[in-house]
Design a protein around this motif. Structure first.
Motif, PDB file in Angstrom:
ATOM      1  N   GLY A  69      -4.083   0.726   2.129  1.00 34.08           N
ATOM      2  CA  GLY A  69      -3.103   1.801   2.265  1.00 34.08           C
ATOM      3  C   GLY A  69      -3.761   3.133   2.563  1.00 34.08           C
ATOM      4  N   CYS A  70      -4.855   3.435   1.854  1.00 33.68           N
ATOM      5  CA  CYS A  70      -5.592   4.674   2.115  1.00 33.68           C
ATOM      6  C   CYS A  70      -6.126   4.688   3.550  1.00 33.68           C
ATOM      7  CB  CYS A  70      -6.750   4.814   1.132  1.00 33.68           C
ATOM      8  SG  CYS A  70      -6.256   5.155  -0.580  1.00 33.68           S
ATOM      9  N   ALA A  71      -6.597   3.525   4.021  1.00 36.36           N
ATOM     10  CA  ALA A  71      -7.166   3.451   5.368  1.00 36.36           C
ATOM     11  C   ALA A  71      -6.108   3.695   6.436  1.00 36.36           C
ATOM     12  CB  ALA A  71      -7.825   2.089   5.579  1.00 36.36           C
ATOM     13  N   PHE A  72      -4.976   3.023   6.332  1.00 36.64           N
ATOM     14  CA  PHE A  72      -4.013   3.169   7.429  1.00 36.64           C
ATOM     15  C   PHE A  72      -3.205   4.450   7.321  1.00 36.64           C
ATOM     16  CE2 PHE A  72      -0.534   1.059   4.937  1.00 36.64           C
ATOM     17  CZ  PHE A  72       0.589   1.737   5.401  1.00 36.64           C
ATOM     18  N   THR A  73      -3.207   5.081   6.150  1.00 36.17           N
ATOM     19  CA  THR A  73      -2.568   6.395   6.055  1.00 36.17           C
ATOM     20  C   THR A  73      -3.257   7.383   6.986  1.00 36.17           C
ATOM     21  OG1 THR A  73      -1.793   6.087   3.793  1.00 36.17           O
ATOM     22  CG2 THR A  73      -2.118   8.356   4.509  1.00 36.17           C
ATOM     23  N   VAL A  74      -4.568   7.270   7.095  1.00 39.47           N
ATOM     24  CA  VAL A  74      -5.346   8.173   7.949  1.00 39.47           C
ATOM     25  C   VAL A  74      -5.466   7.627   9.374  1.00 39.47           C
ATOM     26  CG1 VAL A  74      -7.616   9.242   8.301  1.00 39.47           C
ATOM     27  CG2 VAL A  74      -6.660   9.045   5.990  1.00 39.47           C
ATOM     28  N   SER A  75      -5.732   6.322   9.503  1.00 40.97           N
ATOM     29  CA  SER A  75      -6.044   5.748  10.811  1.00 40.97           C
ATOM     30  C   SER A  75      -4.862   5.040  11.488  1.00 40.97           C
ATOM     31  CB  SER A  75      -7.215   4.768  10.680  1.00 40.97           C
ATOM     32  OG  SER A  75      -8.385   5.468  10.320  1.00 40.97           O
ATOM     33  N   TYR A  76      -3.740   4.947  10.798  1.00 45.69           N
ATOM     34  CA  TYR A  76      -2.511   4.364  11.330  1.00 45.69           C
ATOM     35  C   TYR A  76      -2.619   2.859  11.574  1.00 45.69           C
ATOM     36  CZ  TYR A  76      -0.460   8.977  11.831  1.00 45.69           C
ATOM     37  OH  TYR A  76       0.045  10.213  11.568  1.00 45.69           O
ATOM     38  N   ARG A 116      -5.479 -10.770  -9.417  1.00 47.38           N
ATOM     39  CA  ARG A 116      -4.350  -9.845  -9.232  1.00 47.38           C
ATOM     40  C   ARG A 116      -4.847  -8.401  -9.127  1.00 47.38           C
ATOM     41  NH1 ARG A 116       0.367 -12.212  -7.550  1.00 47.38           N
ATOM     42  NH2 ARG A 116       1.043 -13.881  -8.945  1.00 47.38           N
ATOM     43  N   LYS A 117      -5.796  -8.037  -9.975  1.00 44.68           N
ATOM     44  CA  LYS A 117      -6.347  -6.683  -9.924  1.00 44.68           C
ATOM     45  C   LYS A 117      -7.051  -6.444  -8.595  1.00 44.68           C
ATOM     46  CE  LYS A 117      -9.645  -3.513 -12.070  1.00 44.68           C
ATOM     47  NZ  LYS A 117     -10.276  -3.206 -10.748  1.00 44.68           N
ATOM     48  N   ASN A 118      -7.830  -7.422  -8.159  1.00 42.79           N
ATOM     49  CA  ASN A 118      -8.541  -7.269  -6.893  1.00 42.79           C
ATOM     50  C   ASN A 118      -7.581  -7.148  -5.715  1.00 42.79           C
ATOM     51  OD1 ASN A 118     -11.088  -7.321  -8.047  1.00 42.79           O
ATOM     52  ND2 ASN A 118     -11.320  -9.533  -7.831  1.00 42.79           N
ATOM     53  N   MET A 119      -6.465  -7.848  -5.767  1.00 46.53           N
ATOM     54  CA  MET A 119      -5.474  -7.734  -4.698  1.00 46.53           C
ATOM     55  C   MET A 119      -4.797  -6.365  -4.722  1.00 46.53           C
ATOM     56  SD  MET A 119      -5.582 -10.329  -2.725  1.00 46.53           S
ATOM     57  CE  MET A 119      -4.066 -10.021  -1.795  1.00 46.53           C
ATOM     58  N   LEU A 120      -4.536  -5.838  -5.920  1.00 47.33           N
ATOM     59  CA  LEU A 120      -3.988  -4.479  -6.017  1.00 47.33           C
ATOM     60  C   LEU A 120      -4.972  -3.456  -5.461  1.00 47.33           C
ATOM     61  CD1 LEU A 120      -2.240  -4.279  -9.524  1.00 47.33           C
ATOM     62  CD2 LEU A 120      -1.160  -3.890  -7.312  1.00 47.33           C
ATOM     63  N   ASP A 121      -6.243  -3.635  -5.782  1.00 49.81           N
ATOM     64  CA  ASP A 121      -7.266  -2.728  -5.258  1.00 49.81           C
ATOM     65  C   ASP A 121      -7.337  -2.821  -3.735  1.00 49.81           C
ATOM     66  OD1 ASP A 121      -7.911  -1.857  -7.791  1.00 49.81           O
ATOM     67  OD2 ASP A 121      -9.662  -3.168  -8.011  1.00 49.81           O
ATOM     68  N   ALA A 122      -7.234  -4.045  -3.211  1.00 44.65           N
ATOM     69  CA  ALA A 122      -7.268  -4.236  -1.757  1.00 44.65           C
ATOM     70  C   ALA A 122      -6.093  -3.533  -1.087  1.00 44.65           C
ATOM     71  CB  ALA A 122      -7.251  -5.727  -1.423  1.00 44.65           C
ATOM     72  N   ALA A 123      -4.907  -3.689  -1.670  1.00 43.52           N
ATOM     73  CA  ALA A 123      -3.721  -3.050  -1.099  1.00 43.52           C
ATOM     74  C   ALA A 123      -3.861  -1.532  -1.124  1.00 43.52           C
ATOM     75  CB  ALA A 123      -2.477  -3.475  -1.867  1.00 43.52           C
ATOM     76  N   TYR A 124      -4.422  -1.015  -2.207  1.00 39.88           N
ATOM     77  CA  TYR A 124      -4.633   0.430  -2.350  1.00 39.88           C
ATOM     78  C   TYR A 124      -5.607   0.924  -1.283  1.00 39.88           C
ATOM     79  CZ  TYR A 124      -5.847   4.884  -4.634  1.00 39.88           C
ATOM     80  OH  TYR A 124      -6.078   6.214  -4.918  1.00 39.88           O
ATOM     81  N   LEU A 125      -6.734   0.230  -1.117  1.00 44.35           N
ATOM     82  CA  LEU A 125      -7.731   0.624  -0.128  1.00 44.35           C
ATOM     83  C   LEU A 125      -7.174   0.533   1.291  1.00 44.35           C
ATOM     84  CD1 LEU A 125     -10.829  -1.188  -1.657  1.00 44.35           C
ATOM     85  CD2 LEU A 125     -10.571   1.289  -1.386  1.00 44.35           C
ATOM     86  N   GLY A 149       0.810  -1.208   0.000  1.00 40.69           N
ATOM     87  CA  GLY A 149       0.000   0.000   0.000  1.00 40.69           C
ATOM     88  C   GLY A 149       0.845   1.260   0.000  1.00 40.69           C
ATOM     89  N   SER A 150       2.152   1.116  -0.179  1.00 37.72           N
ATOM     90  CA  SER A 150       3.051   2.274  -0.108  1.00 37.72           C
ATOM     91  C   SER A 150       2.755   3.318  -1.178  1.00 37.72           C
ATOM     92  CB  SER A 150       4.513   1.827  -0.235  1.00 37.72           C
ATOM     93  OG  SER A 150       4.895   1.073   0.871  1.00 37.72           O
ATOM     94  N   GLU A 151       2.050   2.893  -2.233  1.00 36.00           N
ATOM     95  CA  GLU A 151       1.694   3.848  -3.290  1.00 36.00           C
ATOM     96  C   GLU A 151       0.684   4.884  -2.804  1.00 36.00           C
ATOM     97  OE1 GLU A 151      -1.115   0.319  -3.768  1.00 36.00           O
ATOM     98  OE2 GLU A 151       1.009   0.639  -3.292  1.00 36.00           O
ATOM     99  N   THR A 152       0.125   4.669  -1.599  1.00 33.58           N
ATOM    100  CA  THR A 152      -0.905   5.580  -1.089  1.00 33.58           C
ATOM    101  C   THR A 152      -0.487   6.311   0.176  1.00 33.58           C
ATOM    102  OG1 THR A 152      -1.929   3.981   0.412  1.00 33.58           O
ATOM    103  CG2 THR A 152      -2.646   3.939  -1.890  1.00 33.58           C
ATOM    104  N   THR A 153       0.623   5.906   0.791  1.00 32.62           N
ATOM    105  CA  THR A 153       0.872   6.320   2.166  1.00 32.62           C
ATOM    106  C   THR A 153       1.826   7.497   2.318  1.00 32.62           C
ATOM    107  OG1 THR A 153       2.791   4.889   2.554  1.00 32.62           O
ATOM    108  CG2 THR A 153       0.606   3.895   2.814  1.00 32.62           C
ATOM    109  N   LEU A 154       1.794   8.047   3.526  1.00 37.14           N
ATOM    110  CA  LEU A 154       2.690   9.162   3.862  1.00 37.14           C
ATOM    111  C   LEU A 154       3.931   8.681   4.586  1.00 37.14           C
ATOM    112  CD1 LEU A 154       2.082   9.289   7.078  1.00 37.14           C
ATOM    113  CD2 LEU A 154       0.295  10.866   6.445  1.00 37.14           C
ATOM    114  N   ALA A 155       4.132   7.360   4.619  1.00 33.52           N
ATOM    115  CA  ALA A 155       5.223   6.788   5.412  1.00 33.52           C
ATOM    116  C   ALA A 155       6.325   6.209   4.545  1.00 33.52           C
ATOM    117  CB  ALA A 155       4.683   5.703   6.338  1.00 33.52           C
TER     118      ALA A 155
END
Length: 401
Positions: free
Chosen positions: A267-274, A256-265, A159-165
């Motif tokens: 990543g977005c979640a833990f970027t905000v909620s840690y 594979r696409k669904n797993m990429l989508d899951a990782a993206y989602l 999920g690093s493609e979405t995160t601030l870390a």
């Protein structure tokens, strides 16, 4: 003493939670193909770009295929391919020299979380050339715009493609720590499932479980929002529905696409909620022993979830019902236990061990202090632990010699 320490940490976390609506969180814009990457670079008047990746990925030919998309673009490409599994300060400084020698104006990270972390560290160092990377650890220590960053994940997990870390390892002290700053969130992400087809089974499994850890920790923490809860739920459902398919049939593009989508989602979640102590423990083990992050998370997750006990039963039931591993009729405790058991069964199915090799008893107090320092006060964990209390998890996951 613990009560006062915990109170201070909880106040810190509450302030961050209250500030969520006004903080500059953003989602990277999703790109469809290589042509859109070139279009974005041209739109930003970039004539030279550095690709940050690793040697193993370059050997697969993926980087060469990616570079072919630039043949008619007149954009110069510099490649840094020495990123290691737990990227180091040395990696960042080597990449910085190449960036400057090539007069680069943008960064493309291609790979898993390690390449993304290295690229973010590079961006931070370009933005703050006179600041020691070690002094950027923690929260909001960069605070200057980094060069244009485009993330191209080849794993469905970090999920690093979405995160601030960015998680960096000091190769001298073996201390692994995160740099967290809004400026590190990539501006764009290319999610192309074909790039994940060459993933070995071991990485499909451990990076997928890494994404599950992100979603679970974001959901059970105390700084959730309506949006991050929904993102976490959807990520968990996608992972439970698709990870075995991706593992068994690596060329299944839909999975594979669904797993990429899951990782993206996730990543977005833990970027905000840690995240929480699962990650803090995993980071300490990665820094000390080089244990891959996804593997560490997968092994540690059931132990920490069991440790939280009734504090997370209700939330685990919600996850379990959404993932279809428990029923609404189950009690919270029973559903939570079913969810943890389902995680253990996923690990076993994909040949992920239930213990980690190489952990030394004499190292555990230091490792636990590192995890405490990372987790407190930043992570809004459901149960608060001191370093002494965290030591038990290292002993539980340690493979006996």
């Amino acid at each position: 003493m613990k009560s006062l320490y915990e109170l201070g940490c909880r106040i810190y976390q509450t302030v961050f939670k209250l500030a969520i609506p006004i903080l500059p969180y953003r989602r990277p814009e999703r790109l469809k193909d290589y042509a859109e990457v070139v279009k974005v670079l041209k739109g930003h008047e970039v004539d030279s770009v550095i690709i940050v990746t690793d040697a193993g990925l370059r050997k697969t030919g993926i980087i060469d295929d990616f570079m072919k998309g630039f043949d008619q673009s007149d954009i110069k490409i510099v490649v840094y391919d020495k990123t290691v599994a737990n990227p180091t300060i040395e990696n960042i400084m080597e990449a910085k020299r190449l960036y400057e020698e090539g007069s680069c104006k943008a960064i493309i990270a291609i790979g898993g979380g390690s390449s993304m972390d290295c690229a973010k560290g590079l961006g931070a160092k370009i933005a703050r050339p006179n600041k020691d990377i070690r002094k950027m650890k923690g929260v909001l220590k960069v605070l200057k715009k980094i060069p244009l960053l485009i993330a191209v994940p080849t794993t469905a997990g970090t999920g690093s493609e979405t995160t601030l870390a960015a998680v960096i390892t000091d190769e001298k002290t073996h201390f692994k720590y995160p740099i967290n700053d809004f400026v590190l969130i990539p501006e764009y992400a290319l999610l192309e499932p074909r790039l994940t087809l060459s993933l070995p089974k071991s990485l499909t499994s451990t990076t997928g479980m890494d994404a599950l850890t992100h979603a679970v920790e974001a959901y059970i923490g105390r700084s959730t929002t309506k949006k991050t809860r929904q993102e976490s739920l959807e990520a968990v459902r996608l992972i439970f529905d698709n990870i075995k398919i991706a593992y068994d049939r690596p060329d299944d593009l839909k999975a594979r696409k669904n797993m990429l989508d899951a990782a993206y989602l996730a990543g977005c979640a833990f970027t905000v909620s840690y995240v929480g102590y699962i990650h803090a423990i995993a980071h300490s083990l990665g820094g000390k022993y080089g244990i891959p992050h996804g593997l560490a998370n997968a092994v540690i997750m059931p132990y920490v979830l069991k440790g939280y006990k009734e504090a997370i039963y209700d939330k685990l039931k919600e996850l379990a019902v959404y993932a279809k591993v428990a029923s609404e009729d189950d009690s919270a405790k029973v559903a939570a236990e079913k969810f943890i058991k389902a995680i253990e069964e996923l690990n076993a199915y994909m040949q992920i061990p239930d213990k980690l090799k190489g952990i030394k008893d004499e190292d555990i107090p230091t490792l636990a202090r590192q995890a405490e320092k990372e987790g407190n006060p930043l992570y809004p964990v459901p149960v608060f632990y001191t370093a002494k209390e965290l030591e038990r998890f290292y002993r539980e996951v340690k493979e006996q010699e």
